[in-house]
Design a protein around this motif. Structure first.
Motif, PDB file in Angstrom:
ATOM      1  N   LEU A  84       1.575   8.595  -5.652  1.00 41.02           N
ATOM      2  CA  LEU A  84       0.475   9.530  -5.892  1.00 41.02           C
ATOM      3  C   LEU A  84       0.891  10.958  -5.552  1.00 41.02           C
ATOM      4  CD1 LEU A  84      -2.495   7.518  -4.279  1.00 41.02           C
ATOM      5  CD2 LEU A  84      -1.822   7.580  -6.691  1.00 41.02           C
TER       6      LEU A  84
ATOM      7  N   VAL B  30      -4.874   6.577   5.209  1.00 42.79           N
ATOM      8  CA  VAL B  30      -5.092   7.355   3.988  1.00 42.79           C
ATOM      9  C   VAL B  30      -6.343   6.867   3.265  1.00 42.79           C
ATOM     10  CG1 VAL B  30      -4.086   8.102   1.803  1.00 42.79           C
ATOM     11  CG2 VAL B  30      -2.618   7.772   3.800  1.00 42.79           C
ATOM     12  N   LEU B  31      -6.611   5.563   3.324  1.00 44.41           N
ATOM     13  CA  LEU B  31      -7.819   5.025   2.690  1.00 44.41           C
ATOM     14  C   LEU B  31      -9.081   5.491   3.396  1.00 44.41           C
ATOM     15  CD1 LEU B  31      -6.784   1.333   1.892  1.00 44.41           C
ATOM     16  CD2 LEU B  31      -6.526   3.392   0.495  1.00 44.41           C
TER      17      LEU B  31
ATOM     18  N   LEU C 232       0.827  -1.205   0.000  1.00 48.85           N
ATOM     19  CA  LEU C 232       0.000   0.000   0.000  1.00 48.85           C
ATOM     20  C   LEU C 232       0.862   1.256   0.000  1.00 48.85           C
ATOM     21  CD1 LEU C 232      -2.759   1.332   0.115  1.00 48.85           C
ATOM     22  CD2 LEU C 232      -2.735   1.047   2.616  1.00 48.85           C
TER      23      LEU C 232
ATOM     24  N   THR D 104      -7.058   7.341  -4.530  1.00 43.11           N
ATOM     25  CA  THR D 104      -6.843   6.018  -3.923  1.00 43.11           C
ATOM     26  C   THR D 104      -7.863   4.981  -4.384  1.00 43.11           C
ATOM     27  OG1 THR D 104      -8.163   6.645  -1.984  1.00 43.11           O
ATOM     28  CG2 THR D 104      -5.782   7.030  -1.874  1.00 43.11           C
TER      29      THR D 104
ATOM     30  N   LYS E 107      -9.978  10.441  -2.153  1.00 41.92           N
ATOM     31  CA  LYS E 107     -10.731   9.229  -2.473  1.00 41.92           C
ATOM     32  C   LYS E 107     -10.558   8.857  -3.940  1.00 41.92           C
ATOM     33  CE  LYS E 107     -14.795   8.550  -0.619  1.00 41.92           C
ATOM     34  NZ  LYS E 107     -16.191   8.739  -0.148  1.00 41.92           N
TER      35      LYS E 107
ATOM     36  N   ALA F  44       0.801   8.504   5.409  1.00 43.07           N
ATOM     37  CA  ALA F  44       1.062   7.255   4.687  1.00 43.07           C
ATOM     38  C   ALA F  44       2.309   6.557   5.222  1.00 43.07           C
ATOM     39  CB  ALA F  44       1.213   7.528   3.197  1.00 43.07           C
TER      40      ALA F  44
ATOM     41  N   ALA G 198      -6.366   1.651  -5.136  1.00 43.47           N
ATOM     42  CA  ALA G 198      -5.406   1.147  -4.146  1.00 43.47           C
ATOM     43  C   ALA G 198      -5.630  -0.332  -3.883  1.00 43.47           C
ATOM     44  CB  ALA G 198      -5.560   1.936  -2.840  1.00 43.47           C
TER      45      ALA G 198
ATOM     46  N   LEU H 290       0.861   4.380  -2.569  1.00 41.83           N
ATOM     47  CA  LEU H 290       0.582   5.745  -2.130  1.00 41.83           C
ATOM     48  C   LEU H 290       1.725   6.696  -2.431  1.00 41.83           C
ATOM     49  CD1 LEU H 290      -1.094   4.999   1.347  1.00 41.83           C
ATOM     50  CD2 LEU H 290      -2.236   5.667  -0.777  1.00 41.83           C
TER      51      LEU H 290
ATOM     52  N   THR I  93      -0.633  14.272   4.101  1.00 37.64           N
ATOM     53  CA  THR I  93      -1.126  12.937   3.761  1.00 37.64           C
ATOM     54  C   THR I  93       0.037  11.977   3.516  1.00 37.64           C
ATOM     55  OG1 THR I  93      -3.063  13.981   2.750  1.00 37.64           O
ATOM     56  CG2 THR I  93      -2.693  11.662   2.253  1.00 37.64           C
TER      57      THR I  93
ATOM     58  N   ARG J 214     -13.229  -1.661   1.523  1.00 34.72           N
ATOM     59  CA  ARG J 214     -12.526  -0.388   1.695  1.00 34.72           C
ATOM     60  C   ARG J 214     -12.719   0.198   3.094  1.00 34.72           C
ATOM     61  NH1 ARG J 214     -10.293   1.870  -2.691  1.00 34.72           N
ATOM     62  NH2 ARG J 214     -10.201   3.869  -1.596  1.00 34.72           N
TER      63      ARG J 214
END
Length: 424
Positions: free
Chosen positions: A191, A208-209, A184, A220, A217, A201, A223, A188, A197, A257
């Motif tokens: 991005l 972050v999710l 993950l 991700t 949103k 992460a 993701a 991230l 953020t 999620r």
């Protein structure tokens, strides 16, 4: 001369006053009752604890710890925090009192009361929130996960709530979470995230999710998801939880999620959602926290629990137009006419209360008209009207406030007559 200022409740702290408070009490008591029916014993916790307990237990990367805690220093400079949630405090109490060393595991407790979050108040989101919570500690059993979830579901349904859903997922275990974390983070880091953020992460990428900002949103959306990278043991555990829920007939939706707002969750994680509440749609939730006790200095025992929002459940019932509780302040209202009658009715009211009947009286020397208006406003089903002449004849007027008819009955028999009438 200065005008006397009027005091109000602090911003974001709701009052519950009669008659509406009956709804709040009914919700709280029914959610507690659902747990006690499953063998959960009551635990009463301090409203404030050492700040370090929540920092370690809840997680320093969470919004709860970093932004929302009410923290203060005592006169000796020690840092304390008004409790933002219940699980960490329960774990502290279980460790401190040696309940985790009992031969009778799991330790199953239920608690209720106020919790505190420093955030912007809005409908259903308060700075002092009321919750009912349970914790089952010491046994890692999918059936126990399903029991905890079913207790919440049963509490809501017994209250009459219908338009809600259970969302559930698995956040994996110690055998698969490290690999997923790396996967993950790799996603991230690629991005165009803002610095705050990115920092989140690096500390806890799952958080972050859980970001509610539309732009995050969208970024991700692709993701990798924990549920697609579960170890065999975590996958089997989750499938067994769902199997038990199926056997109980508890409906659910798997939401891969879902990320709960606290760091200690592992494996089974769930939330109850009511769309009638708008943006603040969660009415309760919880999950398993297998490493929390060891993190707080206890044995490496597993646990699972939930926190159900009493305030939000009240709002959900209102959104569905479903009443809860009895707003009536009493079942019987006494109307004395004369001093001797007042004393006799005062004693009779005490006797009826001792038998479990809720009784109120007209105080302040009201006339018959004003007293009967008070009886109607009280919500009582019956009025007892006693004058000095009735007292001399050992009778009392029993009026059915719904039907409007009144009859004379014996003072010696009125308690039995009322008990029978109220039981119908």
């Amino acid at each position: 001369m200065t005008k006397t200022s009027r005091f109000s409740a602090p911003k974001g702290v709701p009052d519950y006053v009669p008659p509406g408070s009956s709804e709040f009490v009914a919700v709280r008591e029914e959610l507690i009752r659902a747990a006690t029916l499953a063998g959960y014993g009551h635990i009463e916790l301090p409203i404030f604890e050492e700040t370090a307990l929540f920092a370690r237990g809840v997680g320093e990367s969470t919004d709860v710890v970093s932004k929302e805690m009410w923290t203060f220093a005592d006169r000796n400079g020690q840092s304390f925090t008004l409790r933002p949630e219940g699980t960490a405090g329960v774990m502290r109490a279980v460790i401190q009192h040696g309940l985790d060393k009992s031969a009778q595991l799991p330790v199953k407790v239920v608690y209720a009361g106020p919790f505190f979050r420093y955030e912007n108040p809005q409908a259903g989101r308060y700075r002092q929130l009321q919750q009912v919570g349970v914790e089952a500690i010491g046994v890692d059993d999918p059936a126990l996960d399903a029991e905890v979830i079913a207790i919440a579901d049963a509490g809501y349904r017994t209250l009459g709530l219908k338009d809600f859903r259970l969302e559930i997922t698995s956040l994996g275990d110690e055998t698969c979470r490290p690999q997923y974390r790396e996967l993950l983070q790799e996603f991230l880091y690629g991005l165009p995230l803002d610095e705050e953020t990115k920092r989140r992460a690096s500390i806890n990428p799952l958080r972050v999710l859980d970001d509610k900002r539309p732009e995050v949103k969208a970024l991700t959306a692709a993701a990798p998801l924990m549920i697609d990278h579960l170890s065999e043991s975590a996958k089997t555990h989750f499938e067994q939880v769902l199997g038990y829920l199926d056997a109980l007939g508890v409906p659910y939706v798997v939401n891969p999620r879902m990320v709960r707002g606290l760091d200690y969750y592992t494996k089974t994680t769930f939330e109850f959602v009511h769309d009638g509440l708008g943006a603040q749609s969660g009415i309760g939730g919880g999950g398993r926290y297998d490493g929390l006790m060891a993190e707080l200095g206890g044995q490496p025992l597993s646990g699972i629990g939930f926190g159900l929002g009493v305030d939000r459940t009240v709002l959900a019932l209102r959104a569905e137009g479903r009443p809860a509780g009895d707003p009536a302040s009493c079942e019987v209202f006494g109307v004395p006419l004369g001093d001797a009658a007042k004393q006799a009715l005062f004693v009779l009211a005490a006797r009826l209360r001792a038998s479990g009947i809720r009784v109120d009286l007209a105080y302040g020397g009201r006339g018959i008209k004003g007293a009967m208006k008070a009886a109607d406003r009280s919500g009582a089903k019956f009025a007892l009207v006693l004058g000095d002449r009735d007292l001399a004849e050992n009778t009392i007027g029993l009026k059915d406030l719904g039907a409007g008819d009144q009859r004379q009955v014996s003072l010696d028999e009125v308690a039995g007559i009322l008990a029978e009438a109220l039981a119908r």
